[in-house]
Design a protein around this motif. Structure first.
Motif, PDB file in Angstrom:
ATOM      1  N   LYS A   4      25.175  38.574  35.338  1.00 26.73           N
ATOM      2  CA  LYS A   4      26.366  38.207  35.337  1.00 26.73           C
ATOM      3  C   LYS A   4      26.643  38.495  37.167  1.00 26.73           C
ATOM      4  O   LYS A   4      25.997  37.708  37.834  1.00 26.73           O
ATOM      5  N   GLU A   5      27.945  38.950  37.951  1.00 26.13           N
ATOM      6  CA  GLU A   5      28.190  38.441  38.932  1.00 26.13           C
ATOM      7  C   GLU A   5      27.030  39.055  39.805  1.00 26.13           C
ATOM      8  O   GLU A   5      27.046  40.548  39.498  1.00 26.13           O
ATOM      9  N   VAL A   6      26.432  38.686  40.914  1.00 29.92           N
ATOM     10  CA  VAL A   6      25.771  39.330  41.907  1.00 29.92           C
ATOM     11  C   VAL A   6      25.614  40.682  42.228  1.00 29.92           C
ATOM     12  O   VAL A   6      24.890  41.440  42.144  1.00 29.92           O
ATOM     13  N   ASN A   7      26.994  40.781  43.216  1.00 25.44           N
ATOM     14  CA  ASN A   7      27.586  42.206  43.047  1.00 25.44           C
ATOM     15  C   ASN A   7      27.474  43.579  42.639  1.00 25.44           C
ATOM     16  O   ASN A   7      27.306  44.362  41.998  1.00 25.44           O
ATOM     17  N   VAL A   8      27.837  43.338  40.641  1.00 21.33           N
ATOM     18  CA  VAL A   8      27.385  43.552  39.939  1.00 21.33           C
ATOM     19  C   VAL A   8      26.020  43.837  39.518  1.00 21.33           C
ATOM     20  O   VAL A   8      25.529  45.348  39.973  1.00 21.33           O
ATOM     21  N   ALA A   9      25.377  43.227  39.573  1.00 25.12           N
ATOM     22  CA  ALA A   9      24.048  43.457  39.365  1.00 25.12           C
ATOM     23  C   ALA A   9      22.930  44.413  40.073  1.00 25.12           C
ATOM     24  O   ALA A   9      22.512  45.121  39.775  1.00 25.12           O
ATOM     25  N   ILE A  10      23.391  43.718  41.066  1.00 23.86           N
ATOM     26  CA  ILE A  10      23.653  44.984  42.863  1.00 23.86           C
ATOM     27  C   ILE A  10      23.706  46.486  42.265  1.00 23.86           C
ATOM     28  O   ILE A  10      22.990  47.199  42.554  1.00 23.86           O
ATOM     29  N   GLN A  11      25.098  46.337  42.101  1.00 18.76           N
ATOM     30  CA  GLN A  11      25.592  47.829  42.111  1.00 18.76           C
ATOM     31  C   GLN A  11      24.693  48.545  40.506  1.00 18.76           C
ATOM     32  O   GLN A  11      24.199  49.689  40.846  1.00 18.76           O
ATOM     33  N   GLU A  12      24.613  47.743  39.716  1.00 19.41           N
ATOM     34  CA  GLU A  12      24.172  48.249  38.453  1.00 19.41           C
ATOM     35  C   GLU A  12      22.162  48.782  38.755  1.00 19.41           C
ATOM     36  O   GLU A  12      21.905  49.439  38.431  1.00 19.41           O
ATOM     37  N   SER A  13      22.009  47.733  39.865  1.00 19.10           N
ATOM     38  CA  SER A  13      20.269  48.395  40.572  1.00 19.10           C
ATOM     39  C   SER A  13      20.441  49.200  41.288  1.00 19.10           C
ATOM     40  O   SER A  13      19.325  50.108  41.238  1.00 19.10           O
ATOM     41  N   LYS A  14      21.726  49.255  42.295  1.00 17.26           N
ATOM     42  CA  LYS A  14      21.442  50.137  43.063  1.00 17.26           C
ATOM     43  C   LYS A  14      21.453  51.627  42.025  1.00 17.26           C
ATOM     44  O   LYS A  14      20.817  53.012  42.596  1.00 17.26           O
ATOM     45  N   GLU A  15      22.608  51.727  41.414  1.00 11.51           N
ATOM     46  CA  GLU A  15      22.813  53.023  39.902  1.00 11.51           C
ATOM     47  C   GLU A  15      21.037  53.671  39.435  1.00 11.51           C
ATOM     48  O   GLU A  15      21.055  54.655  39.247  1.00 11.51           O
ATOM     49  N   HIS A  16      20.691  52.348  38.638  1.00  8.29           N
ATOM     50  CA  HIS A  16      19.812  52.952  38.029  1.00  8.29           C
ATOM     51  C   HIS A  16      18.512  53.514  38.851  1.00  8.29           C
ATOM     52  O   HIS A  16      17.899  54.351  38.063  1.00  8.29           O
ATOM     53  N   PHE A  17      18.406  52.680  40.182  1.00 10.49           N
ATOM     54  CA  PHE A  17      16.685  53.144  40.349  1.00 10.49           C
ATOM     55  C   PHE A  17      17.504  54.334  41.880  1.00 10.49           C
ATOM     56  O   PHE A  17      16.211  54.873  41.914  1.00 10.49           O
ATOM     57  N   LYS A  18      18.775  54.513  41.736  1.00  9.00           N
ATOM     58  CA  LYS A  18      19.241  55.248  42.735  1.00  9.00           C
ATOM     59  C   LYS A  18      18.106  55.258  43.832  1.00  9.00           C
ATOM     60  O   LYS A  18      18.194  56.024  45.050  1.00  9.00           O
ATOM     61  N   LYS A  19      18.720  54.539  44.321  1.00  8.90           N
ATOM     62  CA  LYS A  19      18.643  53.881  46.002  1.00  8.90           C
ATOM     63  C   LYS A  19      18.293  52.222  46.089  1.00  8.90           C
ATOM     64  O   LYS A  19      19.533  51.401  45.791  1.00  8.90           O
ATOM     65  N   ASP A  20      19.039  52.042  48.084  1.00 10.17           N
ATOM     66  CA  ASP A  20      20.248  50.693  48.002  1.00 10.17           C
ATOM     67  C   ASP A  20      18.953  49.401  47.697  1.00 10.17           C
ATOM     68  O   ASP A  20      17.775  49.704  48.133  1.00 10.17           O
ATOM     69  N   ILE A  21      19.149  48.529  47.974  1.00 11.95           N
ATOM     70  CA  ILE A  21      18.623  47.257  47.486  1.00 11.95           C
ATOM     71  C   ILE A  21      18.913  46.397  49.084  1.00 11.95           C
ATOM     72  O   ILE A  21      20.030  46.032  48.565  1.00 11.95           O
ATOM     73  N   ALA A  22      18.112  46.100  49.506  1.00  8.82           N
ATOM     74  CA  ALA A  22      18.999  45.029  50.677  1.00  8.82           C
ATOM     75  C   ALA A  22      18.464  43.667  50.347  1.00  8.82           C
ATOM     76  O   ALA A  22      17.107  44.145  49.696  1.00  8.82           O
ATOM     77  N   LEU A  23      19.008  43.135  50.108  1.00  7.31           N
ATOM     78  CA  LEU A  23      18.930  41.206  50.033  1.00  7.31           C
ATOM     79  C   LEU A  23      18.399  40.831  51.129  1.00  7.31           C
ATOM     80  O   LEU A  23      19.092  40.761  52.156  1.00  7.31           O
ATOM     81  N   PRO A  24      18.069  39.431  51.594  1.00  8.57           N
ATOM     82  CA  PRO A  24      18.401  38.477  52.323  1.00  8.57           C
ATOM     83  C   PRO A  24      19.408  38.097  52.397  1.00  8.57           C
ATOM     84  O   PRO A  24      20.095  38.001  51.442  1.00  8.57           O
ATOM     85  N   ILE A  25      19.481  37.526  53.923  1.00  8.94           N
ATOM     86  CA  ILE A  25      20.970  37.301  53.994  1.00  8.94           C
ATOM     87  C   ILE A  25      20.818  35.630  54.210  1.00  8.94           C
ATOM     88  O   ILE A  25      22.376  35.161  54.091  1.00  8.94           O
TER      89      ILE A  25
END
Length: 179
Positions: free
Chosen positions: A41-62
């Motif tokens: 999916k779009e990266v931002n959608v996958a990140i949001q799904e992952s945050k909701e799934h793990f119930k924790k923020d995920i920081a990615l490399p800049i």
């Protein structure tokens, strides 16, 4: 752990086989559809799904490697149980299959283990944590593995572009992760 390793190797092999067949006349729409068809999916959608799934923020490399990419995609791998769950981000070039970079993020407690024989170099990141560089763990890819904020990060870069992506480049990318 064997199941996790098998899943990771399967994903790498499948990805390599699918995109090694990419042709120069492959349109962006066809290329994008092929990835969406396998769950990306779009990266931002996958990140949001992952945050909701793990119930924790995920920081990615800049930062990203100094290679050209035409597309970026992401997906949450939510398999049976929690042990194999993780976020995958992929950067690709539709006409240059060797331009392939992946970021895998998963809870550190379920992280990939590395045996000594697979370690080429060990680095110390800015925050004092340890990063392991391996050219032997995954066929066709060089890896930098490190942990931050309870997550294990695996940066994967295609070996065919290793002349442009030194281990030090990957360490710079790892240092760009900030919670």
């Amino acid at each position: 752990m064997i199941k996790l390793l098998t899943n990771i190797i399967f994903c790498i092999v499948l990805t390599f086989l699918i995109f090694n067949e990419a042709k120069a006349n492959y349109t962006s729409v066809e290329f994008q559809k092929s990835l969406f068809d396998i769950g990306f999916k779009e990266v931002n959608v996958a990140i949001q799904e992952s945050k909701e799934h793990f119930k924790k923020d995920i920081a990615l490399p800049i930062q990203i490697p100094p290679v050209t990419f035409t597309h970026s995609f992401g997906r949450l791998s939510n398999l049976e149980g929690d042990i194999n769950d993780g976020l995958e981000i992929e950067y690709r070039h539709k006409d240059k299959p060797k331009n392939h970079y992946m970021i895998w993020v998963k809870p550190a407690k379920h992280g990939l283990s590395i045996i000594e024989d697979h370690i080429d170099q060990t680095f110390t990141l800015k925050d004092g944590s340890k990063a392991i560089y391996s050219t032997k763990k995954a066929k066709g890819f060089n890896l930098l593995i490190f942990e931050k904020d309870g997550w294990q990060y695996i940066l994967n870069i295609n070996k065919d572009v290793s002349d442009q992506n030194t281990p030090e480049n990957l360490v710079e990318i790892a240092n760009s992760v900030s919670p």
